[in-house]
Design an enzyme around this catalytic site. Structure first.
Site, PDB file in Angstrom:
ATOM      1  N   LYS A 116       1.831  23.815  12.893  1.00  0.00           N
ATOM      2  CA  LYS A 116       1.434  24.749  13.781  1.00  0.00           C
ATOM      3  C   LYS A 116       2.406  25.991  13.466  1.00  0.00           C
ATOM      4  O   LYS A 116       1.709  27.101  13.568  1.00  0.00           O
ATOM      5  CB  LYS A 116       1.854  24.430  15.010  1.00  0.00           C
ATOM      6  CG  LYS A 116       1.043  23.334  15.725  1.00  0.00           C
ATOM      7  CD  LYS A 116       1.353  22.929  17.177  1.00  0.00           C
ATOM      8  CE  LYS A 116       0.178  22.089  17.964  1.00  0.00           C
ATOM      9  NZ  LYS A 116      -0.038  21.042  17.425  1.00  0.00           N
ATOM     10  N   GLU A 200       6.813  28.305  22.737  1.00  0.00           N
ATOM     11  CA  GLU A 200       5.783  29.315  22.870  1.00  0.00           C
ATOM     12  C   GLU A 200       5.710  29.680  24.489  1.00  0.00           C
ATOM     13  O   GLU A 200       6.073  28.922  25.200  1.00  0.00           O
ATOM     14  CB  GLU A 200       4.648  29.059  22.668  1.00  0.00           C
ATOM     15  CG  GLU A 200       4.095  29.028  21.079  1.00  0.00           C
ATOM     16  CD  GLU A 200       2.687  28.668  20.720  1.00  0.00           C
ATOM     17  OE1 GLU A 200       2.374  28.946  19.560  1.00  0.00           O
ATOM     18  OE2 GLU A 200       2.098  28.293  21.526  1.00  0.00           O
ATOM     19  N   HIS A 235      -1.705  17.293  28.876  1.00  0.00           N
ATOM     20  CA  HIS A 235      -2.410  18.007  27.817  1.00  0.00           C
ATOM     21  C   HIS A 235      -3.316  17.260  26.950  1.00  0.00           C
ATOM     22  O   HIS A 235      -3.610  17.674  25.849  1.00  0.00           O
ATOM     23  CB  HIS A 235      -1.070  18.232  26.791  1.00  0.00           C
ATOM     24  CG  HIS A 235       0.066  18.832  27.601  1.00  0.00           C
ATOM     25  ND1 HIS A 235      -0.010  20.173  27.879  1.00  0.00           N
ATOM     26  CD2 HIS A 235       1.113  18.394  27.628  1.00  0.00           C
ATOM     27  CE1 HIS A 235       0.993  20.729  28.278  1.00  0.00           C
ATOM     28  NE2 HIS A 235       1.972  19.691  28.520  1.00  0.00           N
ATOM     29  N   ARG A 297     -10.862  18.740  11.374  1.00  0.00           N
ATOM     30  CA  ARG A 297     -11.689  17.673  11.517  1.00  0.00           C
ATOM     31  C   ARG A 297     -12.721  17.813  12.588  1.00  0.00           C
ATOM     32  O   ARG A 297     -12.986  18.813  12.991  1.00  0.00           O
ATOM     33  CB  ARG A 297     -10.815  16.371  11.833  1.00  0.00           C
ATOM     34  CG  ARG A 297     -10.154  16.625  13.066  1.00  0.00           C
ATOM     35  CD  ARG A 297      -9.421  15.467  13.804  1.00  0.00           C
ATOM     36  NE  ARG A 297      -8.313  15.718  14.649  1.00  0.00           N
ATOM     37  CZ  ARG A 297      -8.472  16.017  16.033  1.00  0.00           C
ATOM     38  NH1 ARG A 297      -9.861  15.971  16.157  1.00  0.00           N
ATOM     39  NH2 ARG A 297      -7.647  16.245  16.918  1.00  0.00           N
TER      40      ARG A 297
END
Length: 676
Positions: A116, A200, A235, A297
């Site tokens: 990430k 973040e 999530h 993907r």
């Protein structure tokens, strides 16, 4: 085009790939673990190769064994599905070295987007908007904590190599940072073999909107519009839809351009998804957006894109991987109508969404009106080794409201028994006023938790009567069969209506309802039954019709219809009823059976599911308070924290970190109050 491909996956995605390959005249090879020897994807494929024991690391994650299976069967290409090896750059490299086509992006693109932190740096250079945060290499706890303090709480800690909601923690205050970081790192290391994280800013009222992209080896790249995946819990996505409700055309164009630029920046090929977080405006429409990650993907939710565009994305994957150009250009791609997908899981929403394992005694889906993607059938086992998804239920309509109503109707006709499922929860979400009004954000479920997860209400008298009618009708049918086979079919002993000399016939029995016992007294009528529940006012049931999956009758003048299933569990017959909103689990109580005793000692906590002990935070003799975290279990790829139900003192801890435990195993015992 390929003659034969191997699918390096299992469950519904393996079945999905096989269906498209079969339509295209491509032969398929399935792979399976011991747990999946009789699985649906194995039965559907032309050939199947055994990999190893149930744990994924000993079967579906063994790249060398999968490559050997492809070579032995003559498969020219490998489709990885999603999860497992689908985003493993090393496996993509190994396929290339073995001369086998990897039906996915080049390894270089997987590596670029697999971290990430590195992906965000690359996207920043490509001009894609980024969320403010720390994406650096220094992984010292103090550095990460300082970064979080600078960003300002709340913040999200994310596994750098993560995905699917794993290795992600929301931290709302500084005091919780250390524990959240430790948990995040554990889960990241377990799921991805990499405990690096990034930090973040947490976007308030976030909408999760993603763009489906596709690229070929001829320099072409397109997007196939967006999906909204804002309805999530822990999530993980629960409902997905296309297009995103309230999406302004200028924002759609900018987001689509950013997604295509992201794909081009990494030399992408095949299907991919560029995920964004959009700040939701007060009216619910999306505003500013930030790059979150790219999934290299096919996505679980790809069917909604297929529904609105009319394209088969698996076919696109196969064509692009075989060297063909994209089947359509950007100007050729249009979206028609609206589609919504619901993920039907084997889990118990009322118990914190804990996964549910066991035999799928009943699994029925609507005959028409919806698309069902599934990898299971009646009688299959839901094991603790893999994701607990049962099926994806997808509805398409001319507009969002039509799609929503069709999906509600499809879920009402979806019946699951033998294990817990989130079927009723999904219906409640779809019927929620704010969902119908498209007021969406990723905190939707938490915000509406009271309405979406109400306390369980006792079964109504009408539903108890319906269960009684099922039992009574089955008794009559069994008696009728015996009567037909007997030598004296007119004998009063060969009928099941509770015949009494000089008295009304009566049958009595008990029905269990979540611990409560309902006493039933049924008197036979000419065309039905008079049913008393707990000595209450009798209900008159007439015109009973019982098929293998539905019961209907007139109960005190009211038309009643429900789906049903019955099965034996530990010697007790379970009757499950399904109406338009609820799954009602009842049992026929044997009055001669003794009361069942618990296997574990008093003052103990037991494992709610099979799993692995990941951490233990207390020791014998420790005083604990209600709600305190005691240990962490990992099951079905997720961590579950076991907490103290009340204040007490730990007596014993039978298991240590790394131990596997079975469902119901005693994890912790406590000292009795007043014991010395």
């Amino acid at each position: 085009m390929f003659d034969k491909i191997l699918i390096a996956n299992r469950g519904e995605i393996a079945c999905r790939v096989i269906e498209t390959a079969r339509r295209m005249g491509i032969r398929t090879v399935a792979v399976y673990s011991d747990a999946d020897a009789a699985a649906r994807h194995v039965a559907m494929a032309d050939e199947a190769v055994h990999l190893g024991p149930p744990p994924a690391r000993e079967s579906y994650l063994l790249g060398d064994r999968i490559l050997a299976a492809a070579a032995d069967t003559g498969a020219e290409a490998i489709h990885p599905g999603y999860g497992f090896l689908s985003e493993n750059a090393g496996f993509a490299d190994a396929c290339e070295k073995a001369g086998i086509v990897f039906i996915g992006p080049p390894a270089s693109a997987i590596r670029a987007m697999g971290s990430k932190a590195e992906a965000k740096a690359l996207m920043g250079k490509a001009g894609v908007p980024l969320t403010p945060g720390y994406h650096g290499e220094d992984q010292d706890e103090a550095t990460l904590k300082a970064a979080a303090d600078d960003i300002g709480y709340p913040v999200l800690i994310k596994a750098s190599a993560g995905g699917g909601g794993k290795g992600m923690r929301l931290v709302e205050k500084a005091a919780d940072f250390a524990d959240a970081l430790a948990s995040c790192r554990r889960e990241a290391a377990s799921s991805f073999g990499d405990d690096r994280v990034l930090v973040e800013r947490f976007v308030t009222r976030p909408r999760h909107i993603e763009m489906q992209v596709f690229a070929d080896s001829h320099g072409n790249a397109v997007h196939l519009f967006e999906r909204d995946c804002s309805i999530q819990r822990r999530h993980q996505k629960v409902l997905e839809e296309a297009p995103a409700p309230g999406m302004p055309e200028d924002l759609r164009a900018r987001m689509g351009e950013a997604a295509v630029n992201a794909a081009k920046a990494v030399g992408y090929r095949g299907a991919g998804t560029v995920e964004f977080i959009a700040e939701s405006r007060p009216d619910g429409t999306p505003g500013d957006f930030f790059f979150m990650e790219m999934n290299t993907r096919l996505q679980v939710e790809h069917p909604v894109t297929e529904a609105v565009t009319g394209y088969d994305l698996v076919e696109w994957q196969l064509r692009v991987a075989s060297g063909e150009p994209l089947p359509a250009g950007q100007d050729d791609i249009a979206a028609t109508g609206h589609a919504i997908e619901a993920r039907l899981y084997a889990e118990n929403p009322e118990a914190g969404f804990l996964p549910s394992t066991g035999r799928l005694e009943c699994f029925r889906t609507p005959a028409a009106g919806a698309r069902i993607d599934t990898g299971v059938r009646d009688g299959d086992e839901i094991s603790p080794f893999y994701d607990p998804m049962i099926a994806k239920v997808i509805a398409h309509g001319a507009d969002r409201e039509e799609a929503r109503r069709r999906l509600i109707a499809a879920l009402a006709e979806t019946h699951v028994a033998g294990i817990s499922s989130n079927r009723d929860f999904l219906i409640r979400v779809l019927k929620a006023g704010d969902f119908a009004a498209a007021k969406l954000d990723t905190g939707f479920i938490e915000k509406h938790e009271r309405d979406l997860l109400p306390e369980r209400a006792p079964a109504s008298d009408v539903m108890i009567a319906a269960a009684a009618l099922i039992h009574l009708t089955r008794i009559e049918r069994d008696a009728g069969a015996r009567r037909a086979d007997s030598g004296d079919p007119t004998s009063p002993w060969a009928q099941a209506r509770g015949w009494r000399m000089l008295d009304r016939g009566r049958i009595t029995f008990d029905i269990g309802d979540d611990g409560a016992v309902r006493s039933i007294a049924a008197h036979a009528l000419d065309d039905g039954w008079e049913i008393s529940i707990d000595d209450g006012e009798p209900l008159v049931a007439e015109g009973t019709s019982l098929t293998e999956d539905a019961v209907s009758a007139r109960v005190s003048g009211r038309a009643v219809r429900a789906g049903w299933a019955a099965y034996d569990s530990a010697g007790t017959e379970q009757i499950v009823l399904f109406d338009a909103n609820s799954t009602i689990r009842l049992s026929l109580i044997d009055p001669l059976a003794g009361a069942a005793g618990g296997d574990g000692p008093d003052h103990s906590l037991t494992a709610p599911m099979p799993g692995k002990v990941m951490s233990v935070s207390v020791a014998p003799g420790d005083a604990v308070v209600s709600g305190q975290a005691l240990l962490v279990l990992e099951a079905m790829k997720m961590e579950h924290t076991i907490r103290a139900p009340e204040d007490g003192v730990v007596a014993t801890l039978p298991f240590a970190v790394g131990d596997q435990v079975s469902e119901g195993a005693v994890l912790i015992t406590f000292e009795e109050a007043g014991a010395e």
